[in-house]
Structure formats: structure tokens, C-alpha cells
Design an enzyme around this catalytic site. Structure first.
Site, PDB file in Angstrom:
ATOM      1  N   TYR A 126       0.793  -1.235   0.000  1.00  0.00           N
ATOM      2  CA  TYR A 126       0.000   0.000   0.000  1.00  0.00           C
ATOM      3  C   TYR A 126       0.824   1.283   0.000  1.00  0.00           C
ATOM      4  O   TYR A 126       0.268   2.366   0.196  1.00  0.00           O
ATOM      5  CB  TYR A 126      -0.997  -0.014   1.165  1.00  0.00           C
ATOM      6  CG  TYR A 126      -2.196  -0.904   0.914  1.00  0.00           C
ATOM      7  CD1 TYR A 126      -2.284  -1.679  -0.241  1.00  0.00           C
ATOM      8  CD2 TYR A 126      -3.241  -0.975   1.816  1.00  0.00           C
ATOM      9  CE1 TYR A 126      -3.368  -2.507  -0.474  1.00  0.00           C
ATOM     10  CE2 TYR A 126      -4.336  -1.794   1.588  1.00  0.00           C
ATOM     11  CZ  TYR A 126      -4.391  -2.565   0.447  1.00  0.00           C
ATOM     12  OH  TYR A 126      -5.476  -3.372   0.223  1.00  0.00           O
ATOM     13  N   LYS A 173       3.450 -14.803   2.807  1.00  0.00           N
ATOM     14  CA  LYS A 173       3.489 -15.660   1.624  1.00  0.00           C
ATOM     15  C   LYS A 173       4.957 -15.864   1.245  1.00  0.00           C
ATOM     16  O   LYS A 173       5.383 -15.578   0.121  1.00  0.00           O
ATOM     17  CB  LYS A 173       2.675 -14.985   0.496  1.00  0.00           C
ATOM     18  CG  LYS A 173       2.435 -15.853  -0.722  1.00  0.00           C
ATOM     19  CD  LYS A 173       1.478 -17.012  -0.464  1.00  0.00           C
ATOM     20  CE  LYS A 173       1.370 -17.872  -1.723  1.00  0.00           C
ATOM     21  NZ  LYS A 173       0.621 -19.117  -1.486  1.00  0.00           N
ATOM     22  N   ASP A 206      -2.920 -17.631   2.043  1.00  0.00           N
ATOM     23  CA  ASP A 206      -4.029 -18.342   1.393  1.00  0.00           C
ATOM     24  C   ASP A 206      -4.595 -19.415   2.326  1.00  0.00           C
ATOM     25  O   ASP A 206      -5.818 -19.560   2.466  1.00  0.00           O
ATOM     26  CB  ASP A 206      -3.604 -18.931   0.037  1.00  0.00           C
ATOM     27  CG  ASP A 206      -2.237 -19.600   0.064  1.00  0.00           C
ATOM     28  OD1 ASP A 206      -1.534 -19.505   1.098  1.00  0.00           O
ATOM     29  OD2 ASP A 206      -1.863 -20.224  -0.944  1.00  0.00           O
ATOM     30  N   ASP A 230      -5.467  -6.086   5.401  1.00  0.00           N
ATOM     31  CA  ASP A 230      -6.690  -5.438   4.919  1.00  0.00           C
ATOM     32  C   ASP A 230      -7.703  -6.503   4.501  1.00  0.00           C
ATOM     33  O   ASP A 230      -8.874  -6.471   4.881  1.00  0.00           O
ATOM     34  CB  ASP A 230      -6.344  -4.526   3.746  1.00  0.00           C
ATOM     35  CG  ASP A 230      -7.489  -3.586   3.387  1.00  0.00           C
ATOM     36  OD1 ASP A 230      -8.446  -3.487   4.185  1.00  0.00           O
ATOM     37  OD2 ASP A 230      -7.431  -2.965   2.317  1.00  0.00           O
ATOM     38  N   ASP A 234     -11.328  -7.830   6.602  1.00  0.00           N
ATOM     39  CA  ASP A 234     -12.690  -7.819   6.055  1.00  0.00           C
ATOM     40  C   ASP A 234     -13.289  -9.227   6.077  1.00  0.00           C
ATOM     41  O   ASP A 234     -14.493  -9.398   6.296  1.00  0.00           O
ATOM     42  CB  ASP A 234     -12.716  -7.258   4.624  1.00  0.00           C
ATOM     43  CG  ASP A 234     -12.805  -5.733   4.618  1.00  0.00           C
ATOM     44  OD1 ASP A 234     -12.395  -5.124   5.629  1.00  0.00           O
ATOM     45  OD2 ASP A 234     -13.291  -5.155   3.631  1.00  0.00           O
TER      46      ASP A 234
HETATM   47 MG    MG Z   1     -10.453  -2.509   3.927  1.00  0.00          MG
END
Ligand code: MG
Ligand code: NAI
Length: 334
Positions: A126, A173, A206, A230, A234
């Protein structure tokens, strides 16, 4: 409750737009009942502020937040990215805390869920360092620094230690991103040596996405990089059902901000329908951050009782109570 309140704090209050203002007022109504002296300094931000002043995030608001012991933030509307993302950057809020906890009489998929996602908030994917398109495609860079990752991992272990959690899980990962996530995993086990009393494990992201569905009760604290955090948070919100119940915290060296995960909800704004619990749970995270654990426990128990009783619930929880009625009931339960 005693009449002279003991500890006092300066709280920056940024209600923002839409239901942000409603859930903020409801939350302050309950905070005022606690045995703590809060001085509220109001700051403007968001769509209405942009219309009024020409900027969505005035410098005075940033100063108010910088000057406070902690900030409560409601929600912004269309200007959210210019407001909340900017505040996080300006205040160098490196840790994003997203609790995933199942409450009774909600749409939670499982009963036994209670873990914290500690997400690195300043680097990783990000930084959004994307080169412009070429004929061949586009390129984005991902940055992992020893300093930022050590800081977030240490924060996760400290969090575990202070909150009686017995295990921290690193998510990465490293099998594919051998250098960046390889480094993340290496630092995780370096920092872990300083916390021998806390168990550790590490999973690929994953696999973690699957384990969150198949064995969510096995997680206690998850620490991970920005993008993965992030996405997984969610997923966690989906697990426990409903934006009206999900709080969050952004913690930095110079300040901390507590906000519900939801937005300004223009579809129900101004109708006394918003569920204030996500904002209230954010305020409870603030209380714990300030070291006011007893007040946090009292406040949280009052919310739990309202959910357990299931008589007075807002529309999103299947009831027909107003924001004000739910808030009054929570105050009664203190
Ligand atoms: Mg978000
Ligand atoms: P939203 O979270 O505002 O609403 C999504 C849905 O959930 C709506 O149907 C809404 O009524 C419902 N909902 C949300 N919070 C609720 C609550 N406390 N009680 C009951 N129902 C609730 O997200 P949406 O609709 O995508 O965005 C609306 C505006 O909010 C946009 O302008 C967006 O930019 C902004 N936004 C701001 C955020 C922030 O300030 N951190 C985060 C997300 C969106």
C-alpha cells in the site's frame, strides 16, 4: 460511581459526516457516565467540512488530534480517503488493530471467535508505488523494512502479553515472496525470542483465509503485512457479521485514533436508525489503550447485556429500536 472523577484525558472528537455524528453523540453519552474525566476537543473533517471550509481535513483538526491523548473518529463520506488515510499518514499510525469477536444475537457465523488482527499500516503493497502503464503492462513495488516490521511484530507480542493471549500467528506468503515476506517471517521469529511465554506459529495467507472459516476459534493474535491485513480483516468482519458491530484502532508513536469500520451510511443518516455499537466498541478500545481497563469492562458488559437480552436492537440487528433507545438501554446497564 463516585462524584469526583479520578483520571482525566484530552480526547479529540471528529464526528465527520452522516451517521458518524449520530454514533459519536451516542458514544459520548455513555462515556460521560463513566468515572473518568474526558475533555472533548471537537475537530471538523469530511464532506460537510469540505463544503464549508474548502478542505476535507483542516490543519487545525490535525493539530487537535496531535495534541490529544486519543482521538475518536466517526465516519467521513466521499472524502474518506482524503481524511482518514491522511490522518493515519500524518500521525504515522503504524498499527491497525481490527478485533474479530462474535457477539450473541448477531449474524456471526460461529460462536467462539475472539481474535485480534494486527496489521502493518505504513508499507508493504500500500505504498502504492505503481509505475505508469506501458505497452507491456504495469508494475507495483512492495516495500518491507526491518524497522517497520519489527515495530508491528513487537506491537503484536506486546498486545498478546497485555491481553492474556497465549499465541501470536504470523501470516505471510514467504514461499513465493521469498525476500520480502521471507524477511517478515525471519523478523517474526527474532522478536518471538523476546517473548518466550507466548506461543508462535506462521501460516501462508491463502491457507489462513481458509483456516479463518474452518477453525476461527484457534486464532488469538494475527500479525501481518498491510495488504494481507486489509483483506483478512474484512474476512473477519464477514465472519462475525455486520458493520454495525466492528470497531478498529490506529496506533502510532504520536497518537492513536479509534473508529468504527463503517462509513457515513447516507441511506440511513439522520433517521436515528444507526447502530452505535461499532463506535462504542471503538471507544472501549480507546479506554483499554489509555489503561482504563475497568471502565472498558463495565462499558463492554453493558453492550453485551443489550445483545444478550435482544429486546432493544437496531434494524441492522433485526430489531426496531432507535439509536437513542439502544443508547439509553446501554446507559441503564452500566
Ligand atoms: Mg479494507
Ligand atoms: P457504509 O459503511 O456507510 O454503509 C454500508 C451499509 O451498511 C449501508 O447499507 C449502511 O446503512 C449499513 N451500515 C453501516 N454502518 C451501519 C451502522 N452503524 N448501523 C446500521 N447500518 C449500518 O459504506 P458505503 O455505503 O460503502 O459508503 C457510504 C459512504 O461512507 C461513502 O461516502 C464512503 O466513502 C464512506 N466511507 C467512509 C469510511 C470511513 O470514514 N472510515 C469507511 C467506509 C466508507
Amino acid at each position: 460511581m463516585s462524584t469526583s472523577k479520578t483520571n482525566s484525558y484530552k480526547i479529540a472528537v471528529v464526528p465527520g459526516d452522516g451517521i458518524g455524528k449520530e454514533v459519536m453523540q451516542a458514544t459520548l453519552d455513555v462515556l460521560n457516565e463513566l468515572d473518568i474525566d474526558f475533555e472533548y476537543i471537537y475537530g471538523d473533517a469530511g464532506d460537510e467540512c469540505l463544503e464549508k471550509t474548502g478542505t476535507a481535513l483542516p490543519k487545525e483538526t490535525l493539530d487537535i488530534i496531535r495534541d490529544s491523548d486519543a482521538c475518536l473518529f466517526g465516519a467521513a463520506g466521499e472524502t474518506a480517503a482524503d481524511v482518514i488515510v491522511k490522518i493515519r499518514q500524518e500521525m504515522k499510525m503504524f498499527a491497525n488493530l481490527r478485533p474479530v469477536k462474535a457477539y450473541p444475537n448477531t449474524n456471526s457465523l460461529f460462536e467462539n471467535i475472539d481474535f485480534m488482527i494486527v496489521r502493518e499500516n505504513t508499507e508493504g503493497m500500500y505504498i502504492a508505488d505503481e509505475e505508469s502503464y506501458t505497452d507491456e503492462g504495469a508494475v507495483a513495488r512492495r516495500i518491507i523494512t526491518r524497522e517497520a516490521e519489527r515495530r508491528i511484530i513487537d506491537y503484536a507480542f506486546q498486545y498478546a502479553k497485555n491481553n492474556n493471549k497465549s499465541k501470536v500467528t504470523a501470516v505471510h506468503k514467504a514461499n513465493v515472496l521469498k525476500k520480502t515476506d521471507g524477511l517478515f517471517r525471519e523478523i517474526f521469529y527474532e522478536v518471538a525470542k523476546e517473548y518466550p511465554e507466548i506461543a508462535t506459529e506462521d501460516f501462508y495467507v491463502d491457507a489462513t483465509a481458509m483456516y479463518l472459516i474452518t477453525q476461527p476459534e484457534s486464532f488469538e493474535v494475527i500479525v501481518t503485512t498491510n495488504l494481507f491485513g486489509d483483506i483478512l480483516s474484512d474476512e473477519g468482519a464477514g465472519l462475525v457479521g455486520g458493520l454495525g458491530l466492528i470497531p478498529s484502532a490506529n496506533i502510532g508513536e504520536d497518537g492513536a485514533l479509534f473508529e468504527p469500520v463503517h462509513g457515513s451510511a447516507p441511506d440511513i443518516a439522520g433517521q436515528n436508525k444507526a447502530n452505535p455499537i461499532a463506535m462504542m466498541l471503538s471507544a472501549i478500545m480507546m479506554l483499554r489503550y489509555l489503561g482504563e481497563n475497568q471502565a472498558a469492562n463495565i462499558f463492554e458488559a453493558a453492550i453485551l447485556k443489550v445483545l444478550n437480552d435482544a429486546n432493544i436492537l437496531t434494524g441492522d440487528l433485526g430489531g426496531s429500536a432507535t439509536t437513542a433507545e439502544l443508547t439509553a438501554e446501554i446507559k441503564n446497564n452500566l
